[in-house]
Design a protein around this motif. Structure first.
Motif, PDB file in Angstrom:
ATOM      1  N   ILE A   3      51.168 -46.331  47.701  1.00 13.67           N
ATOM      2  CA  ILE A   3      49.788 -46.173  48.161  1.00 13.67           C
ATOM      3  C   ILE A   3      49.025 -45.177  47.297  1.00 13.67           C
ATOM      4  CG2 ILE A   3      50.222 -44.399  49.898  1.00 13.67           C
ATOM      5  CD1 ILE A   3      47.946 -47.381  50.452  1.00 13.67           C
ATOM      6  N   GLN A   4      49.722 -44.171  46.805  1.00 14.99           N
ATOM      7  CA  GLN A   4      49.084 -43.177  45.938  1.00 14.99           C
ATOM      8  C   GLN A   4      48.603 -43.833  44.648  1.00 14.99           C
ATOM      9  OE1 GLN A   4      48.175 -40.132  46.669  1.00 14.99           O
ATOM     10  NE2 GLN A   4      47.282 -39.874  44.646  1.00 14.99           N
ATOM     11  N   GLN A   9      44.090 -46.157  41.355  1.00 13.97           N
ATOM     12  CA  GLN A   9      43.503 -47.305  40.673  1.00 13.97           C
ATOM     13  C   GLN A   9      42.189 -47.730  41.326  1.00 13.97           C
ATOM     14  OE1 GLN A   9      46.521 -50.323  40.372  1.00 13.97           O
ATOM     15  NE2 GLN A   9      47.611 -49.215  38.747  1.00 13.97           N
ATOM     16  N   VAL A  10      42.123 -47.638  42.635  1.00 13.24           N
ATOM     17  CA  VAL A  10      40.894 -48.015  43.340  1.00 13.24           C
ATOM     18  C   VAL A  10      39.745 -47.102  42.932  1.00 13.24           C
ATOM     19  CG1 VAL A  10      39.796 -48.016  45.631  1.00 13.24           C
ATOM     20  CG2 VAL A  10      42.010 -49.126  45.302  1.00 13.24           C
ATOM     21  N   LEU A  21      36.977 -55.626  46.765  1.00  9.24           N
ATOM     22  CA  LEU A  21      38.308 -55.331  47.282  1.00  9.24           C
ATOM     23  C   LEU A  21      38.275 -55.196  48.810  1.00  9.24           C
ATOM     24  CD1 LEU A  21      41.282 -54.650  46.843  1.00  9.24           C
ATOM     25  CD2 LEU A  21      40.595 -52.280  46.428  1.00  9.24           C
ATOM     26  N   ILE A  22      37.256 -54.529  49.315  1.00 11.93           N
ATOM     27  CA  ILE A  22      37.102 -54.395  50.771  1.00 11.93           C
ATOM     28  C   ILE A  22      36.974 -55.773  51.405  1.00 11.93           C
ATOM     29  CG2 ILE A  22      35.512 -53.641  52.603  1.00 11.93           C
ATOM     30  CD1 ILE A  22      34.998 -51.133  50.863  1.00 11.93           C
ATOM     31  N   ASP A  23      36.187 -56.630  50.812  1.00 14.55           N
ATOM     32  CA  ASP A  23      36.002 -57.988  51.323  1.00 14.55           C
ATOM     33  C   ASP A  23      37.334 -58.744  51.350  1.00 14.55           C
ATOM     34  OD1 ASP A  23      34.332 -60.158  52.252  1.00 14.55           O
ATOM     35  OD2 ASP A  23      34.674 -61.078  50.276  1.00 14.55           O
TER      36      ASP A  23
END
Length: 73
Positions: A3-4, A9-10, A21-23
């Motif tokens: 997750i880190q 990267q996000v 990405l949220i979508d």
């Protein structure tokens, strides 16, 4: 991938890419079956347990019931 690493990267993505990405994430969650119904408390599960077809007693009837009960003690 941890997750880190995903977080790092996000944060490198543009705002538009993050919204995309949220979508994608939201759509992936909608296709999942709903979670199991959460366990309700005991009191909530007892609501309606004593329900009858008879109408509720009037104030006078309740007073009479209470008086009778007090005399029995």
């Amino acid at each position: 991938m941890t997750i880190q690493k995903i977080r790092e990267q996000v944060l490198d993505l543009t705002e538009e890419e993050r919204w995309e990405l949220i979508d994608i994430l939201m759509k992936s969650l909608r296709t999942k079956p709903p979670l199991a119904i959460k366990n309700r408390g005991i009191a909530a599960s007892l609501v309606g347990i004593a329900k009858t077809d008879a109408p509720a007693p009037t104030d006078e009837e309740v007073k009479a019931i209470l008086e009778t009960r007090l005399l029995q003690k």
